[in-house]
Scaffold this motif. Structure first.
Motif, PDB file in Angstrom:
ATOM      1  N   ASN A  38     -49.827  -2.661  50.042  1.00 27.30           N
ATOM      2  CA  ASN A  38     -48.776  -2.522  48.921  1.00 27.30           C
ATOM      3  C   ASN A  38     -48.591  -3.998  48.733  1.00 27.30           C
ATOM      4  O   ASN A  38     -48.355  -4.539  47.435  1.00 27.30           O
ATOM      5  CB  ASN A  38     -47.775  -1.955  49.627  1.00 27.30           C
ATOM      6  CG  ASN A  38     -46.318  -1.978  48.673  1.00 27.30           C
ATOM      7  OD1 ASN A  38     -45.810  -2.970  48.561  1.00 27.30           O
ATOM      8  ND2 ASN A  38     -46.486  -0.888  47.889  1.00 27.30           N
ATOM      9  N   GLU A 115     -49.632   1.252  52.731  1.00 28.73           N
ATOM     10  CA  GLU A 115     -49.210   2.489  52.529  1.00 28.73           C
ATOM     11  C   GLU A 115     -49.773   3.611  53.373  1.00 28.73           C
ATOM     12  O   GLU A 115     -50.690   3.396  53.512  1.00 28.73           O
ATOM     13  CB  GLU A 115     -49.088   2.811  50.861  1.00 28.73           C
ATOM     14  CG  GLU A 115     -48.594   1.851  49.960  1.00 28.73           C
ATOM     15  CD  GLU A 115     -48.759   2.227  48.455  1.00 28.73           C
ATOM     16  OE1 GLU A 115     -49.472   3.129  48.044  1.00 28.73           O
ATOM     17  OE2 GLU A 115     -47.996   1.471  47.623  1.00 28.73           O
ATOM     18  N   GLU A 163     -45.595   1.617  54.940  1.00 30.42           N
ATOM     19  CA  GLU A 163     -44.465   1.953  54.084  1.00 30.42           C
ATOM     20  C   GLU A 163     -45.008   3.361  53.681  1.00 30.42           C
ATOM     21  O   GLU A 163     -46.092   3.590  53.244  1.00 30.42           O
ATOM     22  CB  GLU A 163     -44.646   0.998  52.844  1.00 30.42           C
ATOM     23  CG  GLU A 163     -43.544   1.770  51.714  1.00 30.42           C
ATOM     24  CD  GLU A 163     -43.501   0.593  50.394  1.00 30.42           C
ATOM     25  OE1 GLU A 163     -42.742  -0.237  50.765  1.00 30.42           O
ATOM     26  OE2 GLU A 163     -44.105   0.860  49.537  1.00 30.42           O
ATOM     27  N   ALA A 165     -45.703   6.108  51.077  1.00 30.06           N
ATOM     28  CA  ALA A 165     -46.242   5.871  49.816  1.00 30.06           C
ATOM     29  C   ALA A 165     -45.309   7.178  48.748  1.00 30.06           C
ATOM     30  O   ALA A 165     -44.990   8.025  49.399  1.00 30.06           O
ATOM     31  CB  ALA A 165     -47.814   6.358  49.696  1.00 30.06           C
TER      32      ALA A 165
END
Length: 165
Positions: A38, A115, A163, A165
């Motif tokens: 990301n 992600e 993170e 997605a």
């Protein structure tokens, strides 16, 4: 021709090893999947100078600074087409970026963000694999999505952010 004959005799022969197993079969299956990179985060001592470098010198699209009080940082995103750079600057004295910049006066790479499709499942499985997570629950990150950080000592010296997605 004597030298050529000796070279041909002593030259190793290549062996072709065939296997019915593909590379992916050697990877243990997970209930969650790692996705794309990301962003790469860079701690900067002067946010305006860093924004100007990427915008005015390198010609990138650069966002405005956004404060993230829960993380103790200001963030700026630099769009690169296939990924982003995240410029980080301290927000308050207790910012983790303040201590990073005390050790690295000119700034530097702070973390990478990858992600995942299921952050809760990733947390559960990573804990079972003895990977330390730096918070008990995900926090909301700069993109408004849940994030967690993995201990750099468990990730070969790299602070890794996951993170949703």
């Amino acid at each position: 021709s004597g030298l050529l004959t000796r070279l041909q005799i002593s030259a190793p022969t290549a062996r072709v090893v065939s296997s019915s197993k593909s590379f992916s079969q050697n990877i243990p299956s997970c209930v969650w999947n790692l996705g794309r990179l990301n962003h790469v985060a860079i701690a900067v001592p002067d946010l305006q100078k860093a924004q100007a470098l990427y915008r005015d010198v390198l010609g990138a699209q650069v966002s405005e600074a956004v404060p993230l009080p829960d993380h103790g940082v200001y963030t700026v995103f630099v769009e690169l087409g296939n990924t982003k750079l995240e410029l980080l600057h301290p927000l308050g004295e207790k910012s983790p970026i303040s201590s990073f910049l005390q050790k690295n006066k000119t700034g530097g790479m702070h973390h990478i963000c990858i992600e995942v499709d299921d952050i809760k499942a990733a947390m559960t499985e990573l804990k079972k694999k003895q990977i330390r997570i730096l918070s008990e629950e995900p926090k909301i990150g700069a993109h408004g999505k849940p994030v967690i950080f993995l201990h750099p000592k468990d990730c070969h010296g790299v602070l890794v952010e996951l993170e949703q997605a």
